[in-house]
Scaffold this motif. Structure first.
Motif, short mmCIF file in Angstrom:
data_model
loop_
_atom_site.label_atom_id
_atom_site.label_comp_id
_atom_site.label_asym_id
_atom_site.label_seq_id
_atom_site.Cartn_x
_atom_site.Cartn_y
_atom_site.Cartn_z
N LYS A 1 24.34 15.75 -17.71
CA LYS A 1 23.46 17.03 -17.90
C LYS A 1 24.21 18.42 -17.16
O LYS A 1 24.07 19.46 -17.67
N ARG A 2 25.39 18.19 -16.52
CA ARG A 2 25.82 19.12 -15.73
C ARG A 2 26.95 19.72 -16.50
O ARG A 2 27.70 20.75 -16.12
N SER A 3 27.45 19.24 -17.63
CA SER A 3 28.74 19.52 -18.35
C SER A 3 28.24 20.59 -19.59
O SER A 3 27.16 20.34 -20.08
N THR A 4 29.28 21.37 -19.56
CA THR A 4 29.21 22.22 -20.87
C THR A 4 30.15 21.62 -22.09
O THR A 4 31.00 20.68 -21.66
N PHE B 1 29.31 16.81 -8.97
CA PHE B 1 29.02 17.93 -9.07
C PHE B 1 30.06 19.10 -9.21
O PHE B 1 29.99 20.38 -9.05
N THR C 1 28.15 11.23 -14.54
CA THR C 1 26.83 11.71 -14.58
C THR C 1 26.47 12.18 -13.36
O THR C 1 25.29 12.88 -13.17
N SER C 2 26.84 11.70 -12.19
CA SER C 2 26.67 12.04 -10.82
C SER C 2 27.41 13.14 -10.21
O SER C 2 26.99 13.71 -9.04
N PRO D 1 32.81 21.08 -11.58
CA PRO D 1 32.37 21.64 -13.22
C PRO D 1 33.32 20.91 -13.96
O PRO D 1 34.49 20.33 -13.90
#
Length: 326
Positions: A292-295, A264, A261-262, A266
């Protein structure tokens, strides 16, 4: 009456003894070819099998593939050649206790040790200063998260990660549903060694069938290849020890989910939604909520726990779309 039971016992004892020591199946030509194309390196005295294929000219990109439980690097065979057309080097290993690698017993198998094996392999191949892409599945997802944690913490010997693509791994203990046999083996204590010896091809096949979709079942030959990989070097006898990874996931949830989750770097998740181990929609909802940052790519409704084998074309399309997006 006593003599009848005595005779039955005398007949059954050698039969059971033979049954419990059935030799492993012979390797198919396909598995022999996979094995023959690989090499081994030593990690703390144990032989670790790996494959390292050079592919695309003009590219310096490296991808490392981390397989799942209870199978092996051969899980990647359907996407191997297409990956070599995109990457300069495509690398996969059999974790300790799996496939063609050594399967020591007794041994305390752990996700931490498997991550250290991946780091050692990268160093062995002279790639310690190279940015690498990881593709992982199932058990391999948790190994990848430990590698991610070490990288984010700048631990000595850590991988320099360029990207991470996960697939159908039980990264959240709260949405993970291990199969009954897995639960029995990991929690049975002194009975576990008996259960591992009693597990035969038909029990194994039934368990594998349950985690493939109804239209994407392995062929008989593919079932036998999976079983042969498990039985190689008596791997069936260490399954209970390896399955402690389920308990490790729970114990170290904050460490591994926290890294996910933390970070940066890809991230992408390729998900077969018919997976009974990480069921839809609970798993993917939790993933989207926390990471949140994952596709994410959700494959067709009939794809289950082994997306790279059930839908290699869809898996590759999703992965190449991801790798070209940054």
């Amino acid at each position: 009456m006593r003599e009848w039971w005595l005779h039955v016992g005398l007949i059954c004892i050698p039969l059971v003894a033979v049954y419990l020591h059935i030799p492993p199946p012979q390797l198919s030509p396909a598995l022999q070819k996979w094995h023959g194309a690989g090499e081994v390196f030593l990690f703390r005295g144990s032989k670790i099998f790996y494959r390292d294929s050079y592919g695309a000219l003009g590219s310096s990109d490296v991808v490392i593939l981390l397989h799942g439980f209870p199978t092996s690097s051969y899980d990647w065979n359907k996407i191997w050649d297409p990956l070599t057309q995109r990457f300069h080097r495509v690398i996969a290993l059999d974790f300790l206790g799996f496939g063609f690698s050594d399967k020591p017993r007794p041994h305390r198998y752990s996700i931490f040790e498997q991550a250290s094996i991946v780091e050692a392999l990268v160093a062995h191949l002279g790639l310690s200063n190279q940015r690498v892409n990881l593709i992982s599945h199932d058990y391999g997802d948790t190994v990848a998260l430990e590698l991610l944690y070490r990288g984010d913490q700048n631990r000595t010997g850590h991988l320099i990660l360029n990207s991470l693509c996960l697939s159908n791994g039980g990264v959240f203990p709260e949405t993970h549903h291990p199969r009954l046999l897995q639960t029995l083996l990991k929690d049975s204590g002194f009975l576990a060694p008996v259960l591992t010896r009693l597990t035969n091809f038909f029990i194994f096949q039934k368990g594998i069938k349950e985690v493939f979709g109804p239209y994407t079942q392995p062929t008989d030959a593919e079932f036998w290849d999976m079983w042969a990989g498990l039985r190689y070097n008596d791997g069936n006898l260490v399954v209970d020890s390896i399955l402690q990874y389920i308990n490790q996931r729970l114990k170290h949830r904050d460490r591994w989910v926290g890294a996910l989750t933390s970070t940066f770097i890809p991230l992408h998740m390729i998900y077969g939604p018919l997976d009974p181990v990480n069921p839809h929609p609970q798993f993917i909802r939790n993933y989207l909520h926390l990471v949140k940052r994952s596709t994410v790519t959700v494959l067709d409704d009939h794809i289950s726990h082994y997306p790279q084998l059930e839908d290699p074309t869809g898996f590759l399309k999703a992965y190449f779309n991801f790798i070209h997006s940054f």
